[in-house]
Enzyme design. Structure first.
Site, PDB file in Angstrom:
ATOM      1  N   ARG A   1      -3.871 -10.201   4.347  1.00 56.13           N
ATOM      2  CA  ARG A   1      -4.254 -10.160   2.917  1.00 56.13           C
ATOM      3  C   ARG A   1      -3.039  -9.624   2.160  1.00 56.13           C
ATOM      4  O   ARG A   1      -2.685  -8.461   2.325  1.00 56.13           O
ATOM      5  CB  ARG A   1      -5.481  -9.262   2.749  1.00 56.13           C
ATOM      6  CG  ARG A   1      -6.003  -9.187   1.321  1.00 56.13           C
ATOM      7  CD  ARG A   1      -7.201  -8.247   1.242  1.00 56.13           C
ATOM      8  NE  ARG A   1      -7.709  -8.166  -0.101  1.00 56.13           N
ATOM      9  CZ  ARG A   1      -7.180  -7.402  -1.052  1.00 56.13           C
ATOM     10  NH1 ARG A   1      -6.135  -6.660  -0.790  1.00 56.13           N
ATOM     11  NH2 ARG A   1      -7.708  -7.385  -2.255  1.00 56.13           N
TER      12      ARG A   1
ATOM     13  N   LYS B   1       0.809  -1.225   0.000  1.00 53.67           N
ATOM     14  CA  LYS B   1       0.000   0.000   0.000  1.00 53.67           C
ATOM     15  C   LYS B   1       0.843   1.277   0.000  1.00 53.67           C
ATOM     16  O   LYS B   1       2.027   1.269   0.335  1.00 53.67           O
ATOM     17  CB  LYS B   1      -0.992  -0.036   1.156  1.00 53.67           C
ATOM     18  CG  LYS B   1      -2.150  -0.988   0.793  1.00 53.67           C
ATOM     19  CD  LYS B   1      -3.349  -0.904   1.667  1.00 53.67           C
ATOM     20  CE  LYS B   1      -4.434  -1.811   1.049  1.00 53.67           C
ATOM     21  NZ  LYS B   1      -5.428  -2.223   2.027  1.00 53.67           N
TER      22      LYS B   1
HETATM   23  N1  PMM Z   1      -7.447  -3.699   0.407  1.00 53.55           N
HETATM   24  C1  PMM Z   1      -7.759  -3.639  -0.898  1.00 53.55           C
HETATM   25  C2  PMM Z   1      -8.860  -4.366  -1.414  1.00 53.55           C
HETATM   26  N2  PMM Z   1      -9.616  -5.124  -0.602  1.00 53.55           N
HETATM   27  N3  PMM Z   1     -10.091  -5.981   1.538  1.00 53.55           N
HETATM   28  C3  PMM Z   1      -9.808  -6.050   2.836  1.00 53.55           C
HETATM   29  N4  PMM Z   1     -10.586  -6.804   3.656  1.00 53.55           N
HETATM   30  N5  PMM Z   1      -8.778  -5.366   3.390  1.00 53.55           N
HETATM   31  C4  PMM Z   1      -7.950  -4.573   2.636  1.00 53.55           C
HETATM   32  O1  PMM Z   1      -7.025  -3.958   3.208  1.00 53.55           O
HETATM   33  C5  PMM Z   1      -8.220  -4.468   1.247  1.00 53.55           C
HETATM   34  C6  PMM Z   1      -9.324  -5.212   0.723  1.00 53.55           C
HETATM   35  C7  PMM Z   1      -6.942  -2.797  -1.819  1.00 53.55           C
HETATM   36  O2  PMM Z   1      -5.774  -3.431  -2.196  1.00 53.55           O
HETATM   37  P1  PMM Z   1      -5.569  -4.168  -3.623  1.00 53.55           P
HETATM   38  O3  PMM Z   1      -5.883  -3.168  -4.702  1.00 53.55           O
HETATM   39  O4  PMM Z   1      -4.159  -4.587  -3.658  1.00 53.55           O
HETATM   40  O5  PMM Z   1      -6.491  -5.335  -3.701  1.00 53.55           O
END
Ligand code: PMM
Length: 296
Positions: free
Chosen positions: A263, A228
Site C-alpha cells: 500500500r 510512515k
Molecule cells: N495505513 C494507513 C491507512 N490505512 N490500511 C492498511 N491495510 N494498512 C496500512 O498500513 C494503512 C492502512 C495510514 O496511512 P495513510 O494516512 O498514508 O493512508
C-alpha cells in the site's frame, strides 16, 4: 504458496507477483497527504483525477479512504465519511479501476461495495464493526485484515507487546478464523501487520523483519510502510511526502521477503523498483530492456 486474492469483480494476481495498492485519502488531515484530494467546493473531481492517475501509474487497485486514522485523530461521523468516499468510489469503479475502500464502518463498506468497490480494507478488523463481515461476504469482496492495537486516537500513547511478532501473528490468524466463520471465504482474505498502528519504532522494525514468517500463512500479506513516521525516525526526513527513498527501501525488502500487496503513495516509483526486484529475483528480462548494441 500464496494464492491469488479473489475480490468482488475478479482477482489480484498475488500468487505470481507483488501488486501495488495506491493510496487515495479523501480526508483533510491524513499525515501523508492530508487535504490533497479534497476540493474547497466539496466536489469529487480532484480526488477522482488523482485516483485515475494512480491507476495510470500502475496501481493494481486504488484504496479510497475518508477517515484519517493517523495517531491522535478523532473519528469522523459516518455521514461525512460516506459523502467523501462514495462519489469517488463510484466514479473510479465506473472507469474500470479496482477500488478498495479503507473503512472501519460497515455502513461505509456496504455503500462502497454497492457503488462498485471490490475490496474492503478494514483497519478495525480485529474487532469488526457490526455487520461488516456480512457486507463483505454478501458482496464476495476481498477483506484486508489489518492489525491495530487500541484505537487511532490513543494507539501511540504507550504501545506494549511481550513478543510483537507472535502476538500480531496470533491476533491476525484469530481474526481470519473469525472472518471465515462469519462467511468470508479464505481466499478473499489478506493479512496486514499494521505498521505504525499502536507500535513503536522497534515493533515496526521487528514486524518488517518478520515478513517471511507473516507471509507464510497462505493469505497474501499486505504491508503499508509508505511515508510512515518510523521512516522519518530512521532517516531524519521530517516531511512525509519526502520519504520516498525510505519508502522504496522498505517496499523492495518487503516484496523480496514475500509481501504480496504494497500500500503506497508513490505508485510509479514503487512499480519501477518492484520491476527491478522481480527481474533480479525472477530472471525476467523484458526485450525492451535490450539496448541498441544488444547489451542488456
Ligand atoms: N495505513 C494507513 C491507512 N490505512 N490500511 C492498511 N491495510 N494498512 C496500512 O498500513 C494503512 C492502512 C495510514 O496511512 P495513510 O494516512 O498514508 O493512508
Amino acid at each position: 504458496m500464496t494464492s491469488d486474492l479473489r475480490h468482488a469483480t475478479g482477482s489480484l494476481p498475488t500468487s505470481r507477483r507483488t501488486v501495488v495498492m495506491g493510496v487515495l485519502n479523501v480526508t483533510p488531515d491524513s499525515f501523508s497527504d492530508g487535504g490533497l484530494a479534497i476540493a474547497s467546493d466539496g466536489s469529487s473531481e480532484r480526488a477522482v483525477g488523482l485516483g485515475l492517475a494512480l491507476a495510470t501509474a500502475g496501481a493494481d487497485c486504488v484504496d479510497v479512504g475518508g477517515e484519517s486514522t493517523r495517531p491522535g485523530s478523532d473519528p469522523v461521523h459516518v455521514d461525512v465519511e460516506l459523502a467523501r468516499v462514495i462519489p469517488v468510489v463510484a466514479s473510479l469503479a465506473g472507469e474500470g479501476v479496482i477500488v478498495s475502500v479503507d473503512t472501519r464502518h460497515a455502513a461505509v463498506a456496504r455503500a462502497a461495495l454497492d457503488a462498485g468497490a471490490s475490496i474492503v480494507n478494514d483497519v478495525g478488523a480485529l474487532a469488526p464493526d457490526e455487520g461488516m463481515l456480512d457486507a463483505v461476504a454478501a458482496a464476495g469482496a476481498a477483506y484486508v485484515i489489518m492489525h491495530l492495537r487500541g484505537e487511532p486516537r490513543t494507539m501511540q500513547d504507550d504501545p506494549r507487546f511481550d513478543d510483537v511478532v507472535a502476538e500480531v501473528e496470533a491476533e491476525l490468524l484469530a481474526a481470519r478464523d473469525a472472518a471465515v466463520a462469519g462467511g468470508v471465504e479464505a481466499d478473499r482474505i489478506a493479512l496486514d501487520p499494521g505498521i505504525g498502528f499502536g507500535k513503536t519504532l522497534a515493533h515496526n522494525l521487528a514486524l518488517l523483519a518478520a515478513v517471511p514468517r507473516l507471509a507464510g500463512h497462505g493469505a497474501p500479506l499486505l504491508v503499508g510502510a509508505s511515508r510512515k513516521a518510523f521512516l522519518g525516525r530512521i532517516t531524519g526526513v521530517a516531511t512525509p511526502a519526502e520519504r520516498l527513498a525510505g519508502s522504496l527501501a522498505s517496499a523492495v525488502l518487503a516484496a523480496r521477503d514475500g509481501a504480496r500487496i504494497l500500500r503506497v503513495h508513490d505508485v510509479a516509483a514503487t512499480v519501477e523498483a518492484l520491476a527491478v526486484q522481480a527481474a533480479i529475483d525472477g530472471g525476467v528480462i523484458d526485450a525492451a530492456a535490450t539496448d541498441e548494441e544488444g547489451r542488456t
